[in-house]
Design an enzyme around this catalytic site. Structure first.
Site, short mmCIF file in Angstrom:
data_model
loop_
_atom_site.label_atom_id
_atom_site.label_comp_id
_atom_site.label_asym_id
_atom_site.label_seq_id
_atom_site.Cartn_x
_atom_site.Cartn_y
_atom_site.Cartn_z
N HIS A 181 -2.12 -15.94 -7.90
CA HIS A 181 -1.87 -15.42 -9.50
C HIS A 181 -1.35 -14.09 -9.17
CE1 HIS A 181 -5.29 -18.27 -10.06
NE2 HIS A 181 -4.86 -18.42 -11.19
N ASP A 218 -4.18 -11.65 -8.63
CA ASP A 218 -4.82 -11.81 -7.35
C ASP A 218 -4.18 -10.66 -6.47
OD1 ASP A 218 -6.03 -13.86 -8.50
OD2 ASP A 218 -4.67 -15.22 -7.40
N GLU A 258 -0.78 -27.86 -14.45
CA GLU A 258 -2.24 -28.16 -13.98
C GLU A 258 -3.16 -28.79 -14.98
OE1 GLU A 258 -3.61 -25.72 -11.05
OE2 GLU A 258 -5.75 -26.29 -11.77
N GLU A 263 -6.02 -31.23 -10.01
CA GLU A 263 -7.17 -30.87 -9.60
C GLU A 263 -8.25 -31.80 -9.51
OE1 GLU A 263 -8.26 -26.57 -10.12
OE2 GLU A 263 -10.58 -27.31 -10.14
N HIS A 312 -11.13 -30.81 -12.11
CA HIS A 312 -10.57 -31.02 -13.32
C HIS A 312 -10.46 -32.60 -13.73
CE1 HIS A 312 -8.38 -26.97 -13.07
NE2 HIS A 312 -9.60 -26.94 -12.83
N ASP A 347 -4.81 -29.54 -6.39
CA ASP A 347 -5.85 -28.80 -6.07
C ASP A 347 -6.95 -29.49 -5.27
OD1 ASP A 347 -4.15 -26.58 -6.50
OD2 ASP A 347 -5.56 -25.86 -8.18
N ASP A 375 -17.18 -26.47 -13.69
CA ASP A 375 -15.87 -26.46 -12.81
C ASP A 375 -16.51 -25.60 -11.76
OD1 ASP A 375 -13.47 -26.57 -11.70
OD2 ASP A 375 -12.46 -25.06 -13.16
N ASP A 382 -15.84 -26.04 -8.43
CA ASP A 382 -14.77 -25.67 -7.56
C ASP A 382 -15.44 -25.65 -5.87
OD1 ASP A 382 -12.46 -25.43 -9.20
OD2 ASP A 382 -12.84 -23.33 -9.42
N ASP A 414 -8.36 -24.96 -3.86
CA ASP A 414 -8.98 -24.26 -4.88
C ASP A 414 -10.33 -24.18 -5.10
OD1 ASP A 414 -9.21 -22.84 -7.12
OD2 ASP A 414 -7.94 -23.83 -8.37
C1 XLS Z 1 -8.74 -23.20 -13.06
C2 XLS Z 1 -7.44 -23.30 -12.63
C3 XLS Z 1 -6.65 -22.23 -11.91
C4 XLS Z 1 -5.32 -22.74 -11.77
C5 XLS Z 1 -4.30 -21.55 -11.24
O1 XLS Z 1 -9.55 -23.77 -13.31
O2 XLS Z 1 -8.07 -24.18 -11.37
O3 XLS Z 1 -7.43 -21.56 -10.69
O4 XLS Z 1 -5.21 -23.52 -10.70
O5 XLS Z 1 -4.17 -20.79 -12.60
CA CA Z 2 -10.99 -25.56 -11.14
CA CA Z 3 -6.74 -25.26 -9.86
#
Ligand code: XLS
Ligand code: CA
Ligand code: CA
Length: 436
Positions: free
Chosen positions: A101, A104, A232, A268, A271, A296, A307, A309, A339
């Site tokens: 991003h 970031d 996404e 993702e 998600h 992702d 989430d 991750d 991710d």
């Molecule tokens: C958040 C998302 C984010 C996207 C990019 O849940 O995964 O990180 O991948 O903005």
């Molecule tokens: Ca996520």
């Molecule tokens: Ca993501």
């Protein structure tokens, strides 16, 4: 130049019997599978936000680690140090891509113009490090969800001032992505949605969102960005209801506004499960519309409804995902972006390597096994046979659009009562197990 990971040399492939935790057991980047190198099938990427900027903090507690690259008091110095740590990490791990991003890689300034200046400065350094190391940008994106100005959304905000701000920020992030040769640009609408319908003009917000995306398409053309625009999907979190709920919802929206050919999807895994689907389902829905762009690669925890991750370690998920990706023709501009973030208790820098190594090995196995399943063709053969009735006779007329209700009635009267034939689910599950 400071070295941030002195205990790690380049991570190498040592094969299945190796007991070295800093070696790959399955990921052999230059090994050729079906005419393409493993690294070119998988196109692994590191997510800058989690790996370089993560702190181990959650909504109940502060960060649990402090990285040495985050020590400098001056935010721009910190950004530079972080960039150097990032490229050291990418090259030692042996990934070809990274994703970021805008906020970031460079800190947000007091004013928009200062934020742009900060980003431009870091982009220049990143460009040099990319050319020194050969590491490339898989995708860039703009963070239009953290700053309080985006509390009520970015491209769906009730205040046009905020809408304009998001456009300006994305314009600049697209330019940065172009400058760095990024292969895709991602839209994740974390705050594009609503908290309550009591204060929301749903119809207008849908229109605004479509205008917002159309402006991005127009600007992409204007600056000559040839990468893929990706959306996404995610059903909720942080917003209660996010408009990009899942693959099917996004594809319907894009179709409605004539944008289907302009965007692909970035799916993702975590998600997908938040939306009540499997990862394989979301990939399949995207692929069926020719809209599977990038992935992702992570996982949630089935006992937790948020989430998380996590780094992906489930072989079955990786096999099923790679089957869909490979049968859709494999990645073009997309790839597998991790991710994923370390658990709060995994406090060492080295854990970043362990997390990525297991994830890369998991998808390498997914690739090897899925290619074998596809090559043997038994599953395909079964599915083809299951639908073979549509190849001739009345079935073929249906597919060709030549059948109608009257013809169907005639067909039923002339034929015997249909009886179900076995879907053989357990037989097929056993078949998959024989490859794993
Ligand atoms: C958040 C998302 C984010 C996207 C990019 O849940 O995964 O990180 O991948 O903005
Ligand atoms: Ca996520
Ligand atoms: Ca993501």
């Amino acid at each position: 130049m400071a070295e941030y990971f002195p205990e790690v040399n380049k991570v190498k492939f040592e094969g299945r019997d190796s007991k070295n935790p800093l070696a790959f057991k399955f990921y052999d980047p230059d090994a050729v599978i079906n005419g393409r190198k493993m690294k070119d099938h998988l196109r692994f990427a590191v997510a800058y936000w989690h790996t370089l900027k993560g702190t181990g903090g959650d909504m109940f507690g502060a960060g649990t680690w402090k990285r040495s690259w985050e020590n400098a008091a001056d935010p721009m110095q910190r950004a530079e140090d972080t960039l150097h740590a990032a490229f050291e990490f990418f090259t030692k791990l042996g990934v070809d891509y990274y994703c970021f991003h805008d906020r970031d890689i460079a800190p947000e300034g007091q004013k928009f113009s200062e934020s742009c200046k900060n980003l431009d400065y870091i982009v220049k350094l990143a460009k040099k490090l990319q050319s020194d190391t050969g590491v490339k940008l898989l995708w860039g994106t703009a963070n239009c969800f953290s700053n309080p100005r985006y509390a009520h959304g970015a491209g769906t905000n009730p205040d046009p001032k905020v809408f304009a701000y998001a456009c300006a920020q994305i314009k600049h992030a697209m330019e940065a992505t172009l400058e760095l040769g990024g292969e895709n640009y991602v839209f994740w609408g974390g705050r594009e949605g609503y908290e309550t319908l009591l204060n929301t003009n749903y119809a207008l917000e849908q229109e605004l969102f479509a205008r917002f995306l159309q402006m991005a398409v127009d600007y992409k053309r204007e600056i000559g960005f040839e990468g893929t625009l990706l959306i996404e999907p995610k059903p909720q979190e942080p917003t209660k209801h996010q408009y990009d709920f899942d693959s099917a919802t996004v594809l319907g929206f894009l179709r409605q506004y004539g944008l289907l050919n302009e965007f692909k999807l970035n799916i993702e895994a975590n998600h997908a499960t938040l939306a009540g689907h499997t990862f394989q389902h979301e990939l399949t829905v995207a692929a069926a519309s020719g809209s599977l762009g990038s992935v992702d690669a992570n996982t949630g925890d089935m006992l937790l409804g948020w989430d998380t991750d996590q780094f992906p370690t489930n072989i079955y998920d990786a096999v099923y995902a790679m089957m869909v990706i490979q049968q859709a023709g494999g990645f073009t501009t997309g790839g597998l972006n991790f991710d994923a973030k370390l658990r709060r208790g995994s406090v060492d820098d080295l854990d970043l390597f362990y997390g990525h190594i297991v994830a890369m090995d998991t998808f390498a196995r997914g690739l090897i096994i899925s290619e074998q399943i596809i090559k043997d063709g038994l599953l395909d053969e079964f599915v083809a046979k299951r639908y073979s009735g549509y190849n001739s006779g009345f079935g073929a007329d249906i597919v060709a659009g030549k059948a109608d209700f009257k013809a169907a009635e005639g067909f039923v009267l002339a034929n015997e009562e249909p009886v179900p034939s076995s879907g053989r689910q357990e037989y097929l599950e056993n078949l998959i197990n024989s490859y794993i």
